[in-house]
Scaffold this motif. Structure first.
Motif, PDB file in Angstrom:
ATOM      1  N   MET A   1      33.219  45.192  44.690  1.00  0.00           N
ATOM      2  CA  MET A   1      34.310  44.299  45.004  1.00  0.00           C
ATOM      3  C   MET A   1      33.987  43.451  46.242  1.00  0.00           C
ATOM      4  O   MET A   1      34.318  42.278  46.276  1.00  0.00           O
ATOM      5  N   LEU A   2      33.346  44.073  47.213  1.00  0.00           N
ATOM      6  CA  LEU A   2      32.996  43.323  48.425  1.00  0.00           C
ATOM      7  C   LEU A   2      31.943  42.257  48.152  1.00  0.00           C
ATOM      8  O   LEU A   2      31.992  41.177  48.739  1.00  0.00           O
ATOM      9  N   SER A   3      31.025  42.569  47.241  1.00  0.00           N
ATOM     10  CA  SER A   3      30.010  41.555  46.924  1.00  0.00           C
ATOM     11  C   SER A   3      30.652  40.357  46.218  1.00  0.00           C
ATOM     12  O   SER A   3      30.265  39.216  46.465  1.00  0.00           O
ATOM     13  N   TRP A   4      31.634  40.604  45.354  1.00  0.00           N
ATOM     14  CA  TRP A   4      32.320  39.487  44.702  1.00  0.00           C
ATOM     15  C   TRP A   4      33.069  38.654  45.746  1.00  0.00           C
ATOM     16  O   TRP A   4      33.033  37.430  45.697  1.00  0.00           O
ATOM     17  N   ALA A   5      33.731  39.320  46.687  1.00  0.00           N
ATOM     18  CA  ALA A   5      34.474  38.595  47.720  1.00  0.00           C
ATOM     19  C   ALA A   5      33.529  37.722  48.548  1.00  0.00           C
ATOM     20  O   ALA A   5      33.848  36.570  48.856  1.00  0.00           O
ATOM     21  N   TYR A   6      32.363  38.264  48.884  1.00  0.00           N
ATOM     22  CA  TYR A   6      31.394  37.488  49.653  1.00  0.00           C
ATOM     23  C   TYR A   6      30.897  36.289  48.849  1.00  0.00           C
ATOM     24  O   TYR A   6      30.847  35.160  49.364  1.00  0.00           O
ATOM     25  N   LEU A   7      30.524  36.516  47.598  1.00  0.00           N
ATOM     26  CA  LEU A   7      30.000  35.428  46.769  1.00  0.00           C
ATOM     27  C   LEU A   7      31.070  34.388  46.468  1.00  0.00           C
ATOM     28  O   LEU A   7      30.788  33.191  46.425  1.00  0.00           O
ATOM     29  N   TYR A   8      32.307  34.825  46.272  1.00  0.00           N
ATOM     30  CA  TYR A   8      33.404  33.880  46.055  1.00  0.00           C
ATOM     31  C   TYR A   8      33.608  33.007  47.295  1.00  0.00           C
ATOM     32  O   TYR A   8      33.759  31.798  47.190  1.00  0.00           O
ATOM     33  N   HIS A   9      33.594  33.641  48.455  1.00  0.00           N
ATOM     34  CA  HIS A   9      33.769  32.912  49.705  1.00  0.00           C
ATOM     35  C   HIS A   9      32.628  31.910  49.908  1.00  0.00           C
ATOM     36  O   HIS A   9      32.859  30.770  50.341  1.00  0.00           O
ATOM     37  N   PHE A  10      31.413  32.311  49.576  1.00  0.00           N
ATOM     38  CA  PHE A  10      30.255  31.432  49.691  1.00  0.00           C
ATOM     39  C   PHE A  10      30.393  30.227  48.761  1.00  0.00           C
ATOM     40  O   PHE A  10      30.199  29.078  49.180  1.00  0.00           O
ATOM     41  N   CYS A  11      30.749  30.473  47.497  1.00  0.00           N
ATOM     42  CA  CYS A  11      30.898  29.381  46.523  1.00  0.00           C
ATOM     43  C   CYS A  11      32.068  28.471  46.889  1.00  0.00           C
ATOM     44  O   CYS A  11      31.983  27.248  46.741  1.00  0.00           O
ATOM     45  N   ALA A  12      33.153  29.052  47.378  1.00  0.00           N
ATOM     46  CA  ALA A  12      34.298  28.240  47.785  1.00  0.00           C
ATOM     47  C   ALA A  12      33.945  27.382  48.996  1.00  0.00           C
ATOM     48  O   ALA A  12      34.412  26.246  49.116  1.00  0.00           O
ATOM     49  N   GLY A  13      33.109  27.905  49.873  1.00  0.00           N
ATOM     50  CA  GLY A  13      32.657  27.117  51.018  1.00  0.00           C
ATOM     51  C   GLY A  13      31.870  25.892  50.581  1.00  0.00           C
ATOM     52  O   GLY A  13      32.057  24.798  51.114  1.00  0.00           O
ATOM     53  N   LEU A  35      38.077  26.570  39.143  1.00  0.00           N
ATOM     54  CA  LEU A  35      37.676  27.386  38.002  1.00  0.00           C
ATOM     55  C   LEU A  35      36.169  27.610  37.999  1.00  0.00           C
ATOM     56  O   LEU A  35      35.699  28.721  37.732  1.00  0.00           O
ATOM     57  N   ILE A  36      35.414  26.579  38.334  1.00  0.00           N
ATOM     58  CA  ILE A  36      33.961  26.708  38.402  1.00  0.00           C
ATOM     59  C   ILE A  36      33.560  27.729  39.460  1.00  0.00           C
ATOM     60  O   ILE A  36      32.673  28.564  39.234  1.00  0.00           O
ATOM     61  N   VAL A  37      34.208  27.700  40.613  1.00  0.00           N
ATOM     62  CA  VAL A  37      33.917  28.656  41.684  1.00  0.00           C
ATOM     63  C   VAL A  37      34.195  30.075  41.213  1.00  0.00           C
ATOM     64  O   VAL A  37      33.405  30.996  41.454  1.00  0.00           O
ATOM     65  N   LEU A  38      35.290  30.280  40.529  1.00  0.00           N
ATOM     66  CA  LEU A  38      35.640  31.609  40.026  1.00  0.00           C
ATOM     67  C   LEU A  38      34.597  32.107  39.026  1.00  0.00           C
ATOM     68  O   LEU A  38      34.148  33.260  39.104  1.00  0.00           O
ATOM     69  N   ILE A  39      34.202  31.252  38.110  1.00  0.00           N
ATOM     70  CA  ILE A  39      33.228  31.652  37.089  1.00  0.00           C
ATOM     71  C   ILE A  39      31.854  31.902  37.699  1.00  0.00           C
ATOM     72  O   ILE A  39      31.211  32.916  37.405  1.00  0.00           O
ATOM     73  N   VAL A  40      31.405  30.997  38.559  1.00  0.00           N
ATOM     74  CA  VAL A  40      30.074  31.144  39.168  1.00  0.00           C
ATOM     75  C   VAL A  40      30.004  32.390  40.039  1.00  0.00           C
ATOM     76  O   VAL A  40      29.030  33.147  39.983  1.00  0.00           O
ATOM     77  N   SER A  41      31.027  32.647  40.832  1.00  0.00           N
ATOM     78  CA  SER A  41      31.004  33.831  41.690  1.00  0.00           C
ATOM     79  C   SER A  41      31.019  35.113  40.861  1.00  0.00           C
ATOM     80  O   SER A  41      30.351  36.090  41.210  1.00  0.00           O
TER      81      SER A  41
END
Length: 56
Positions: A1-13, A35-41
Motif C-alpha cells: 500500500m505504501l509503494s502505491w501511495a509513493y508511486l501515485y504521489h510521484f505520478c501526480a507530481g 485517470l491516467i495517473v491512477l492507472i499508471v500508478s
C-alpha cells in the motif's frame, strides 16, 4: 500500500508539473489526466510487486 501511495504521489507530481506549463488545462483534460495517473500508478505498483516477489 505504501509503494502505491509513493508511486501515485510521484505520478501526480508529474501531472501537476504538466499543468503548470498549461498542458491539458481544462475540466475534461483534468479528468483524463487524473485517470491516467491512477492507472499508471497502479500498473507501476503491480510491476514492482511482481519484480519484488520474483515473477520476472
Amino acid at each position: 500500500m505504501l509503494s502505491w501511495a509513493y508511486l501515485y504521489h510521484f505520478c501526480a507530481g508529474i501531472r501537476f508539473l504538466l499543468l503548470d506549463v498549461h498542458v491539458s488545462v481544462s475540466k475534461e483534460g483534468g479528468k483524463q489526466t487524473a485517470l491516467i495517473v491512477l492507472i499508471v500508478s497502479t500498473l507501476l505498483t503491480l510491476a514492482m510487486a511482481l519484480k519484488l516477489f520474483g515473477a520476472f
